[in-house]
Design an enzyme around this catalytic site. Structure first.
Site, short mmCIF file in Angstrom:
data_model
loop_
_atom_site.label_atom_id
_atom_site.label_comp_id
_atom_site.label_asym_id
_atom_site.label_seq_id
_atom_site.Cartn_x
_atom_site.Cartn_y
_atom_site.Cartn_z
N ASP A 141 -4.70 15.59 6.15
CA ASP A 141 -5.63 15.18 7.20
C ASP A 141 -5.38 15.92 8.50
O ASP A 141 -6.14 15.77 9.45
CB ASP A 141 -5.57 13.66 7.41
N ASP A 448 -4.46 -0.88 2.81
CA ASP A 448 -3.84 -1.06 1.50
C ASP A 448 -3.80 -2.54 1.10
O ASP A 448 -4.19 -2.89 -0.02
CB ASP A 448 -2.43 -0.45 1.51
#
Ligand SMILES: *[C@@H]1O[C@H](CO)[C@@H](O)[C@H](O)[C@H]1NC(C)=O
Ligand SMILES: CC(=O)N[C@H]1CO[C@H](CO)[C@@H](O)[C@@H]1O
Length: 734
Positions: A141, A448
């Site tokens: 990223d 998550d």
């Protein structure tokens, strides 16, 4: 499930319950009774004046803590332990093991140094698993050619590293960890020692080249000429603005992609998904979803392993362990993910910032497993691709592992890259269910946890597997501020779940077991502990200073429940901590860190949520740095707390510490003057509380007044905290 003709009577894993639970339950019952008596006392003796409000506040705090204690019983009620039988797996299924896609996410070449990331990559490429079924994906990223360059180096080194590991059954398979550990036989002149030396030399040369390039901050033209992939960076690529960059560095289908012994290499892919400044990229969840789609074109492994870039594999058989759960004939089909604990290899002996998460890893997650499964904690987790992509579990569902299609299309690597690229564009997800019902969920700083929870809501179970030899080892924060910030992000996201429609008490009803509903709340409600803790850490002490008594006298029968609850829970917590493998000193540190987290991280997490709901702030993902300057590292190793800046979080800690110090001194003065007969008797518990708070804050006084190093608290903060504390002490108590 195509298991005819095999002896499937023996399971691939077994589950054992913890022993001695009835003794524990008896203990818990007595504490529960004690807590109830504390409440009865608070309710029955509310003073009419002289501390009425302080009393009521304390009552509220004690109600809260009592409830939180009860919630914390859920994870202690029924812990279970899992054991796998890898030989059976290998006997029955060696030929038809599923494809495994491994996702590693990195976001910044400076904060997450490439050599750390490459060690992780190499450790997972070297898994003890058929390489043609293994594919490793790095999502960058940071969109950095430095990372791409490092991956290129790793792909070359893997040709030597993987055969070496397999030949000599080397552990661990992270070259950095392997070469830095000292416990190696120094037998000269054996083929092993010679080969080891040669590989070590290659590794060190690679490290040097990477370091040099990183220092220069750019990839030299000479290196750029070595791979056409670098041309992607010709067109002004920046971190937040670039096209999709997808490079298959090793194509496992290619017959030339072999190591020096001629064995196939695992597929290795570099991906920097498209980023445009005006389009939200959804942080790690966005990266994971892009990986899910891209990998489905390239390798489409039925199992997905997700690891953080700083978390190397310390056990080359972990994939097989995980498959023992998924492929178990009887129970395997309902399992969505297998979560390994988050272990660390750079903790100091007494774990000064309590980053080891021992209690959670060794106890609490086993407790959640007893009720249907642990949360997904974002790293060290094996997923079933289907469940991660949003499939609902139904009774009819049977995992089909045999359908492993031989993906030997004659398509060239370039064409495959082009086709997969489209899936990582930033408009691909428009008007789709990605980030909502498919893949990882967006819009939460603990994406998550939320994702794992919704998988569980869809009927799937999960497994917590904590083998004696750690499956994965990561890097824990090494300064106080990093720890606080990390905990703030966690608490913030958890609270966001707690106050959303995903709240386990509401949405969980009928979807997951009650024990799990309650267990999630322990973490989801973390941030809400901040206010009662602040109250409890300040008001009783201030009342001591003001001569207002808030607890029963030592001679009163009401003293008994207070004393019992305090002594019993502290003794138990110490015992539990030692049992989990902590030292006495690390238990003491963990008490301090609990205070620190509750009064800073959680308070800010709460504030941020309030701001978010009222339409001000926005959640932003903060990467915690994995590098620290040398002096600070040294202090970390000596277990000296690292402050060094005047963060508002530190102001709170320092002011609170000062308040308690002043109150203790004031209390002792009152004692000496002998204001009242039986002063100690009346104020015993307040003295105790205030005294303990002062004791636990000793490192803060040192940082305020005595230390000279750079990690101390700045002088300006010393002044402001004293001013705040004095002002607080002047507030009259009602
Ligand atoms: C990591 O692996 C090594 C080598 O097998 C082992 O000695 C060590 O105990 C492992 N570390 C942990 C924390 O389990
Ligand atoms: C990356 C990192 O910070 N590693 C450190 C972990 O802790 C050990 C000491 O326990 C250091 O030597 C490492 O540098």
């Amino acid at each position: 499930m195509g298991s005819q003709g095999r002896d499937v009577s023996l399971p691939l894993f077994e589950t054992k319950e913890a022993k001695g639970r009835s003794v524990y339950k008896l203990y818990a019952f007595t504490v529960f009774v004690g807590i109830c008596w504390v409440w009865v006392y608070r309710w029955s003796y509310i003073p009419r004046e002289g501390g009425r409000w302080a009393w009521l506040g304390l009552f509220a705090a004690e109600l809260w803590f009592g409830f939180m204690w009860m919630l914390s019983q859920s994870v202690r009620w029924n812990p279970v332990y899992r054991y796998t039988f890898k030989e059976r797996l290998s006997q029955r299924y060696e030929k038809e093991l599923p494809g495994v896609d491994i996702f590693v996410c990195t976001a910044d070449p400076i904060l997450e140094p490439p050599n750390l990331v490459m060690s992780t990559i190499l450790s997972v490429m070297a898994y003890d698993y058929p390489p043609e079924k293994l594919s490793v994906y790095l999502s960058d990223d940071g969109g950095s050619d430095l990372t791409f360059y490092a991956l290129l180096e790793a792909s070359r080194f893997s040709k030597y590293w993987i055969p070496f590991c397999k030949k000599y059954k080397v552990e661990s398979r992270s070259p950095a960890a392997y070469f830095s550990s000292t416990s190696h036989p120094h037998v000269n002149a054996t083929p092993f020692a010679e080969e080891r030396l040669a590989i070590k030399k290659l590794y060190e040369e690679m490290e040097k080249r990477m370091e040099r390039t990183l220092k220069a901050g750019r990839v030299s033209d000479e290196i750029r000429a070595q791979h056409c992939g670098f041309s992607e960076w010709n067109s002004g690529v920046t971190r937040r603005n670039h096209q999709t960059i997808l490079q298959i560095l090793i194509d496992g289908r290619d017959t030339n992609a072999v190591d020096i012994e001629g064995i196939t290499l695992p597929t290795l892919v570099y991906l920097a998904r498209e980023k445009r400044p005006q389009i939200p990229h959804n942080f790690k969840a966005g990266a994971m979803n892009a990986l899910i789609r891209v990998s489905s074109e390239i390798s489409n492994g039925q199992i997905i392993l997700n690891v953080d870039c700083d978390m190397y594999s310390n056990n080359s058989e972990a994939v097989r362990d995980a498959l023992c759960f998924f492929m178990d004939e009887e129970k395997g089909h309902e399992i969505a993910y297998v979560q390994f604990p988050q272990n660390f290899d750079n903790l100091t002996k007494n774990d000064i910032y309590s980053n080891g998460l021992k209690m959670i890893n060794v106890l609490e997650l086993h407790g959640m497993d007893g009720f249907g499964g642990p949360p997904y904690i974002g790293t060290g987790c094996f997923h079933r691709r289907e469940s991660l992509c949003g499939k609902k579990y139904t009774k009819e569902y049977k995992g089909e592992w045999k359908k492993v299609v031989e993906k030997k299309q004659k398509e060239s690597t370039k064409t495959l890259e082009e086709r997969a690229k489209a899936l990582a564009s930033c408009v691909y997800e428009d008007n789709t269910q990605w980030g909502k019902e498919m893949g990882l969920k967006y819009g939460c700083s603990v994406e998550d946890i939320l994702t794992g929870l919704s998988v569980q809501y869809k009927g799937w179970k999960s497994i917590y597997f904590n083998p004696p030899r750690a499956g994965f080892l990561g890097v824990a924060p090494t300064t106080l501020i990093q720890t606080i910030v990390q905990n703030k992000r966690w608490a913030e996201g958890h609270l966001q779940i707690f106050i959303s429609k995903h709240n386990t008490l509401i949405s969980g009803h009928g979807n997951i077991k009650l024990g799990l509903q309650l267990a999630y709340c322990i973490y989801n409600a973390w941030a809400l502990n901040s206010l009662p803790t602040l109250y409890y850490a300040a008001i009783p002490s201030l009342c001591l200073l003001n001569g207002i008594s808030l607890y029963p006298k030592v001679s009163s029968p009401w003293f008994v429940p207070f004393a019992y609850v305090t002594v019993a829970t502290s003794t138990y917590s110490l015992g539990e901590s030692l049992w989990c493998g902590d030292t006495l000193v690390s238990w003491w540190h963990s008490q301090r860190m609990t205070m620190v987290r509750y009064t800073t991280s959680y308070l800010f997490a709460l504030i941020e949520n309030v701001l978010r709901i009222s339409g001000f702030g926005k959640t932003a993902f903060v990467i915690t740095t994995k590098v620290a300057d040398q002096e600070a590292s040294k202090r970390y190793e000596q277990e000296i707390m690292e402050f060094g800046s005047s963060s508002p979080m530190f102001s709170i800690l320092a002011s609170l510490a000062m308040v308690n110090l002043i109150c203790l001194v004031g209390g002792v003065k009152g004692l000496l003057i002998g204001k009242e007969i039986g002063f100690v008797e009346v104020f015993f518990l307040q003295f105790l509380l205030c005294g303990l708070l002062v004791l636990i804050n000793i490192p803060i006084y040192e940082a305020l007044f005595f230390r000279k190093d750079k990690g101390r608290l700045p002088t300006s903060l010393t002044f402001t905290s004293i001013v705040f504390a004095v002002l607080a002490c002047l507030i009259p108590m009602y």
